[in-house]
Motif scaffolding. Structure first.
Motif, PDB file in Angstrom:
ATOM      1  N   ILE A 136      -2.869-131.130 -43.963  1.00  0.00           N
ATOM      2  CA  ILE A 136      -2.617-129.905 -44.722  1.00  0.00           C
ATOM      3  C   ILE A 136      -3.892-129.362 -45.367  1.00  0.00           C
ATOM      4  O   ILE A 136      -4.102-128.147 -45.401  1.00  0.00           O
ATOM      5  CB  ILE A 136      -1.524-130.158 -45.784  1.00  0.00           C
ATOM      6  N   SER A 318       6.306-129.702 -43.494  1.00  0.00           N
ATOM      7  CA  SER A 318       4.961-129.357 -43.956  1.00  0.00           C
ATOM      8  C   SER A 318       3.876-130.134 -43.225  1.00  0.00           C
ATOM      9  O   SER A 318       2.884-129.561 -42.768  1.00  0.00           O
ATOM     10  CB  SER A 318       4.855-129.576 -45.466  1.00  0.00           C
ATOM     11  N   TYR A 324       2.240-125.903 -46.133  1.00  0.00           N
ATOM     12  CA  TYR A 324       3.347-126.063 -47.071  1.00  0.00           C
ATOM     13  C   TYR A 324       4.420-125.012 -46.814  1.00  0.00           C
ATOM     14  O   TYR A 324       4.125-123.821 -46.684  1.00  0.00           O
ATOM     15  CB  TYR A 324       2.820-125.951 -48.500  1.00  0.00           C
ATOM     16  N   ASN A 325       5.677-125.457 -46.767  1.00  0.00           N
ATOM     17  CA  ASN A 325       6.809-124.578 -46.469  1.00  0.00           C
ATOM     18  C   ASN A 325       7.553-124.250 -47.769  1.00  0.00           C
ATOM     19  O   ASN A 325       8.391-125.019 -48.227  1.00  0.00           O
ATOM     20  CB  ASN A 325       7.741-125.254 -45.460  1.00  0.00           C
ATOM     21  N   ASP A 393       6.950-133.642 -50.650  1.00  0.00           N
ATOM     22  CA  ASP A 393       7.477-132.377 -51.181  1.00  0.00           C
ATOM     23  C   ASP A 393       7.145-132.145 -52.653  1.00  0.00           C
ATOM     24  O   ASP A 393       6.628-131.073 -53.012  1.00  0.00           O
ATOM     25  CB  ASP A 393       8.993-132.318 -50.974  1.00  0.00           C
ATOM     26  N   LEU A 396       3.265-131.490 -53.065  1.00  0.00           N
ATOM     27  CA  LEU A 396       2.812-130.195 -52.562  1.00  0.00           C
ATOM     28  C   LEU A 396       3.307-129.053 -53.446  1.00  0.00           C
ATOM     29  O   LEU A 396       2.598-128.068 -53.653  1.00  0.00           O
ATOM     30  CB  LEU A 396       3.286-130.005 -51.115  1.00  0.00           C
TER      31      LEU A 396
END
Length: 405
Positions: A136, A318, A324-325, A393, A396
């Protein structure tokens, strides 16, 4: 004037306020009693630990446009060896090498006893190093020194990944040193920004009263984000619906102990501690702006209780997609909120609403499984290799809330 905060004792100092520890590599200097370090470790100051000589720098740092820069090395006045081991003058812990340059990101992992804090920290750091940061951020996630690496391997990695054993509950009477890592973010034309991440692992018992927290958990008040773990097996409605064997595998404490350490009470004490540190008064109603990720830990234990088609039950996207979603986070927040409502656990949602202005709900599993029973002959419980589910999660989301994504 620029200042720094010691990540060990959380005291604030001017940049030039440091001490050095002699290398003593050739035995030229005698060791001496170190009372500050002994006190930090919880030892008896009347029987202080013998350690290498500590001395103050002769230079005062270097001034540049109203900022005082920290001395990077100093010569021992006795043996003349040059040392780069800078110490906090209050606790005599060695400061991170780049503390004078980097931006601190304190990530506080909070929760009641047996909520899975140690497992989460141990697995999250491994995921940050192997998957999250490379994919990421396109960067490594590196420990600041060998001491941090040795502490992580011995306390977390070796038991979980080599011995296949779940971690023991953290001893509230043992001093837990922070785990300190660095991440370098690319900034294009603006160059690079290096962040120092500081993780603290504290026994759930240390959140039982505000007096203990104000002594042992001061770092919470300076957090860039808080990850609040809630063990779903400690929710009464969930416990009533669970298979007994699965529940016993996921939880190691009795219901009698659970009801004396409820998550909502811990949330309230954390909020009071932060308000107190900001001088607001513990009875203030002003919302706290620190981002709080409230996460159900041990999600694997309640998968069969989740409604069909839940996004939180699916693997995160992600890491797979390298970005990142945010939409996925929004959906999961709605799903967990609905579950709390369905299970009648309004105390948690009420405490979050009353105390924090920026929070979201998550579901994670560090191990991806419950430990096997020890068997009739006793012995250590066993796990398979950790299969983490969505541990990235909350991290992020906190990065996103700090405008770092």
């Amino acid at each position: 004037m620029a200042k720094y905060t010691c990540p060990y004792c959380m005291t604030e100092h001017e940049m030039n306020d440091v001490e050095f520890r002699c290398l003593n590599s050739h035995g030229k200097c005698m060791t001496e009693p170190d009372v500050p370090y002994t006190l930090y470790e919880g030892g008896d100051p009347n029987r202080p630990k013998m350690m290498n000589k500590v001395f103050r720098p002769r230079t005062k740092g270097f001034k540049f446009i109203n900022k005082m820069f920290m001395p990077v090395q100093e010569e021992c006045p006795e043996c003349r060896e040059v040392s780069e081991f800078r110490l906090c003058p209050d606790c005599h812990n060695i400061l991170p090498p780049n503390i004078h340059e980097n931006e601190d990101m304190i990530i506080s992992v909070v929760g009641t006893r047996d909520s899975g804090k140690s497992h989460y920290i141990g697995v999250l750091i491994d995921e940050l190093q192997k998957h999250i940061c490379p994919k990421i951020f396109g960067a490594g996630f590196m420990e600041t020194d060998k001491e941090v690496r040795d502490h992580y391997v011995k306390t977390y990695y070796y038991p979980l990944y080599s011995l296949n054993q779940p971690l023991e509950l953290t001893n509230p009477n043992e001093k837990q040193k922070p785990l300190i890592y660095e991440l370098q973010l690319g900034r294009g034309k603006k160059g690079y920004k290096t962040l120092t991440f500081i993780f603290y692992d504290t026994a759930g018992e240390n959140y039982d009263d505000l007096m203990t927290m104000s002594t042992l958990n001061k770092y919470i008040c300076k957090s860039a984000g808080i990850i609040f773990l809630v063990d779903p097996t400690q929710v009464e409605e969930v416990r009533d619906r669970m298979d007994e064997d699965k529940m016993n595998s996921a939880s190691t404490i009795s219901w009698d102990e659970i009801v004396t350490r409820t998550p909502d009470a811990t949330i309230g004490r954390v909020a009071k501690l932060i308000r107190q540190s900001r001088g607001w008064g513990m009875n203030s109603k002003k919302p706290i702006d620190i981002p709080v990720a409230m996460a159900f830990s041990k999600l694997d234990a309640i998968m069969d209780l989740l409604p069909p088609g839940c996004t939180v039950a699916e693997p995160g996207s992600s890491i797979r997609e390298g970005a990142y979603n945010r939409e996925e986070t929004r959906v999961i927040n709605t799903e967990i909120s609905a579950l709390l409502e369905n299970w009648g656990e309004r105390r948690i949602t009420t405490m979050m609403q009353r105390n924090f202005s920026n929070y979201a709900y998550f579901g994670v599993s560090a191990l991806g499984q419950g430990p096997e029973k020890a068997g009739d002959t006793g012995g250590a419980r066993k796990i398979q290799k950790p299969r983490p589910h969505r541990v990235e999660d909350p991290f992020l989301w906190i990065m996103d809330q700090n405008h770092l994504l």
